[in-house]
Design a protein around this motif. Structure first.
Motif, PDB file in Angstrom:
ATOM      1  N   ARG A  44       0.834  -1.187   0.000  1.00  0.00           N
ATOM      2  CA  ARG A  44       0.000   0.000   0.000  1.00  0.00           C
ATOM      3  C   ARG A  44       0.877   1.247   0.000  1.00  0.00           C
ATOM      4  O   ARG A  44       1.898   1.292   0.695  1.00  0.00           O
ATOM      5  CB  ARG A  44      -0.887  -0.006   1.244  1.00  0.00           C
ATOM      6  N   GLU A  45       0.470   2.251  -0.763  1.00  0.00           N
ATOM      7  CA  GLU A  45       1.248   3.483  -0.802  1.00  0.00           C
ATOM      8  C   GLU A  45       0.357   4.708  -0.637  1.00  0.00           C
ATOM      9  O   GLU A  45      -0.817   4.710  -1.008  1.00  0.00           O
ATOM     10  CB  GLU A  45       2.037   3.593  -2.118  1.00  0.00           C
ATOM     11  N   PHE A  46       0.951   5.716  -0.078  1.00  0.00           N
ATOM     12  CA  PHE A  46       0.274   6.988   0.141  1.00  0.00           C
ATOM     13  C   PHE A  46       0.047   7.701  -1.178  1.00  0.00           C
ATOM     14  O   PHE A  46       0.907   7.689  -2.058  1.00  0.00           O
ATOM     15  CB  PHE A  46       1.137   7.850   1.065  1.00  0.00           C
ATOM     16  N   VAL A  47      -1.123   8.335  -1.286  1.00  0.00           N
ATOM     17  CA  VAL A  47      -1.431   9.121  -2.477  1.00  0.00           C
ATOM     18  C   VAL A  47      -1.544  10.601  -2.124  1.00  0.00           C
ATOM     19  O   VAL A  47      -0.843  11.433  -2.674  1.00  0.00           O
ATOM     20  CB  VAL A  47      -2.735   8.633  -3.140  1.00  0.00           C
ATOM     21  N   ALA A  48      -2.442  10.924  -1.212  1.00  0.00           N
ATOM     22  CA  ALA A  48      -2.668  12.323  -0.850  1.00  0.00           C
ATOM     23  C   ALA A  48      -3.395  12.389   0.478  1.00  0.00           C
ATOM     24  O   ALA A  48      -4.036  11.433   0.903  1.00  0.00           O
ATOM     25  CB  ALA A  48      -3.471  13.044  -1.937  1.00  0.00           C
ATOM     26  N   ALA A  49      -3.282  13.561   1.126  1.00  0.00           N
ATOM     27  CA  ALA A  49      -3.968  13.768   2.396  1.00  0.00           C
ATOM     28  C   ALA A  49      -4.397  15.219   2.498  1.00  0.00           C
ATOM     29  O   ALA A  49      -3.798  16.110   1.868  1.00  0.00           O
ATOM     30  CB  ALA A  49      -3.070  13.384   3.568  1.00  0.00           C
ATOM     31  N   ALA A  60       1.831  12.482  -2.854  1.00  0.00           N
ATOM     32  CA  ALA A  60       3.026  11.745  -3.239  1.00  0.00           C
ATOM     33  C   ALA A  60       3.637  12.364  -4.496  1.00  0.00           C
ATOM     34  O   ALA A  60       2.917  12.913  -5.335  1.00  0.00           O
ATOM     35  CB  ALA A  60       2.658  10.289  -3.497  1.00  0.00           C
ATOM     36  N   ASP A  61       4.938  12.244  -4.617  1.00  0.00           N
ATOM     37  CA  ASP A  61       5.613  12.807  -5.784  1.00  0.00           C
ATOM     38  C   ASP A  61       5.072  12.220  -7.081  1.00  0.00           C
ATOM     39  O   ASP A  61       5.001  12.900  -8.107  1.00  0.00           O
ATOM     40  CB  ASP A  61       7.120  12.549  -5.689  1.00  0.00           C
ATOM     41  N   SER A  62       4.668  10.956  -7.031  1.00  0.00           N
ATOM     42  CA  SER A  62       4.209  10.268  -8.237  1.00  0.00           C
ATOM     43  C   SER A  62       2.900  10.827  -8.791  1.00  0.00           C
ATOM     44  O   SER A  62       2.560  10.575  -9.943  1.00  0.00           O
ATOM     45  CB  SER A  62       4.049   8.775  -7.956  1.00  0.00           C
ATOM     46  N   VAL A  63       2.166  11.572  -7.971  1.00  0.00           N
ATOM     47  CA  VAL A  63       0.876  12.096  -8.436  1.00  0.00           C
ATOM     48  C   VAL A  63       0.827  13.618  -8.448  1.00  0.00           C
ATOM     49  O   VAL A  63      -0.180  14.199  -8.864  1.00  0.00           O
ATOM     50  CB  VAL A  63      -0.289  11.550  -7.584  1.00  0.00           C
ATOM     51  N   LYS A  64       1.887  14.250  -7.986  1.00  0.00           N
ATOM     52  CA  LYS A  64       1.916  15.716  -7.953  1.00  0.00           C
ATOM     53  C   LYS A  64       1.680  16.286  -9.356  1.00  0.00           C
ATOM     54  O   LYS A  64       2.251  15.822 -10.334  1.00  0.00           O
ATOM     55  CB  LYS A  64       3.244  16.214  -7.413  1.00  0.00           C
ATOM     56  N   MET A  82      -8.406  12.946 -10.256  1.00  0.00           N
ATOM     57  CA  MET A  82      -7.248  12.320 -10.876  1.00  0.00           C
ATOM     58  C   MET A  82      -7.252  12.603 -12.373  1.00  0.00           C
ATOM     59  O   MET A  82      -8.197  12.218 -13.080  1.00  0.00           O
ATOM     60  CB  MET A  82      -7.266  10.805 -10.626  1.00  0.00           C
ATOM     61  N   ASN A  83      -6.243  13.279 -12.825  1.00  0.00           N
ATOM     62  CA  ASN A  83      -6.099  13.617 -14.242  1.00  0.00           C
ATOM     63  C   ASN A  83      -4.851  12.977 -14.813  1.00  0.00           C
ATOM     64  O   ASN A  83      -3.963  12.539 -14.076  1.00  0.00           O
ATOM     65  CB  ASN A  83      -6.023  15.142 -14.405  1.00  0.00           C
ATOM     66  N   SER A  84      -4.777  12.954 -16.123  1.00  0.00           N
ATOM     67  CA  SER A  84      -3.605  12.407 -16.821  1.00  0.00           C
ATOM     68  C   SER A  84      -3.220  11.040 -16.269  1.00  0.00           C
ATOM     69  O   SER A  84      -2.056  10.774 -15.953  1.00  0.00           O
ATOM     70  CB  SER A  84      -2.421  13.378 -16.694  1.00  0.00           C
ATOM     71  N   LEU A  85      -4.203  10.188 -16.160  1.00  0.00           N
ATOM     72  CA  LEU A  85      -3.968   8.886 -15.545  1.00  0.00           C
ATOM     73  C   LEU A  85      -3.028   8.026 -16.377  1.00  0.00           C
ATOM     74  O   LEU A  85      -3.037   8.079 -17.621  1.00  0.00           O
ATOM     75  CB  LEU A  85      -5.301   8.168 -15.326  1.00  0.00           C
ATOM     76  N   LYS A  86      -2.223   7.257 -15.667  1.00  0.00           N
ATOM     77  CA  LYS A  86      -1.247   6.377 -16.287  1.00  0.00           C
ATOM     78  C   LYS A  86      -1.558   4.933 -15.888  1.00  0.00           C
ATOM     79  O   LYS A  86      -2.236   4.687 -14.888  1.00  0.00           O
ATOM     80  CB  LYS A  86       0.166   6.730 -15.809  1.00  0.00           C
TER      81      LYS A  86
END
Length: 124
Positions: A44-49, A60-64, A82-86
């Motif tokens: 599990r990884e953090f996304v945003a808070a 997280a840097d990966s979603v900034k 969530m935009n520009s999804l990968k």
């Protein structure tokens, strides 16, 4: 606090999804809310808070630059736009509630309540 995450689905690379986190019972307006995700075979990884009043956020840097967390306490709801999804964003997304903001509130043990997840699948 019973949290419900919703809004997941299947989207193509570059697309957008909006997730919501709400509580059917107790208000979440005085809680820190975090979004986490877990992909198959990964931790599990953090996304945003976001802090209780929305004044402080972290991601997280990966979603900034791609994901935005916000809240509407009048609607008892926290959002994750969530935009520009990968393809690498594919995961089950969970929202969680905690009583206190710690640094960036990015660690799972800082949260007291967890909702069921919502699946996000990004197809390439």
């Amino acid at each position: 606090v019973q949290l419900q995450a919703s809004g997941g689905g299947l989207v193509q690379t570059g697309g957008s999804l909006d997730l919501s986190c709400t509580s059917s019972g107790r208000t979440i307006s005085n809680f820190v809310i975090g979004w986490f995700r877990q992909a198959p075979g990964k931790e599990r990884e953090f996304v945003a808070a976001i802090s209780w009043n929305g004044g402080t956020t972290a991601s997280a840097d990966s979603v900034k630059g791609r994901f935005t967390i916000s809240r509407d306490n009048a609607k008892n709801t926290v959002y994750l736009q969530m935009n520009s999804l990968k393809a690498e964003d594919t995961a089950v997304y969970y929202c969680a509630a905690g009583r206190t903001w710690f640094g960036s509130s990015s660690r799972g043990h800082e949260y007291d309540y967890w909702g069921q997840g919502t699946q996000v699948t990004v197809s390439s």
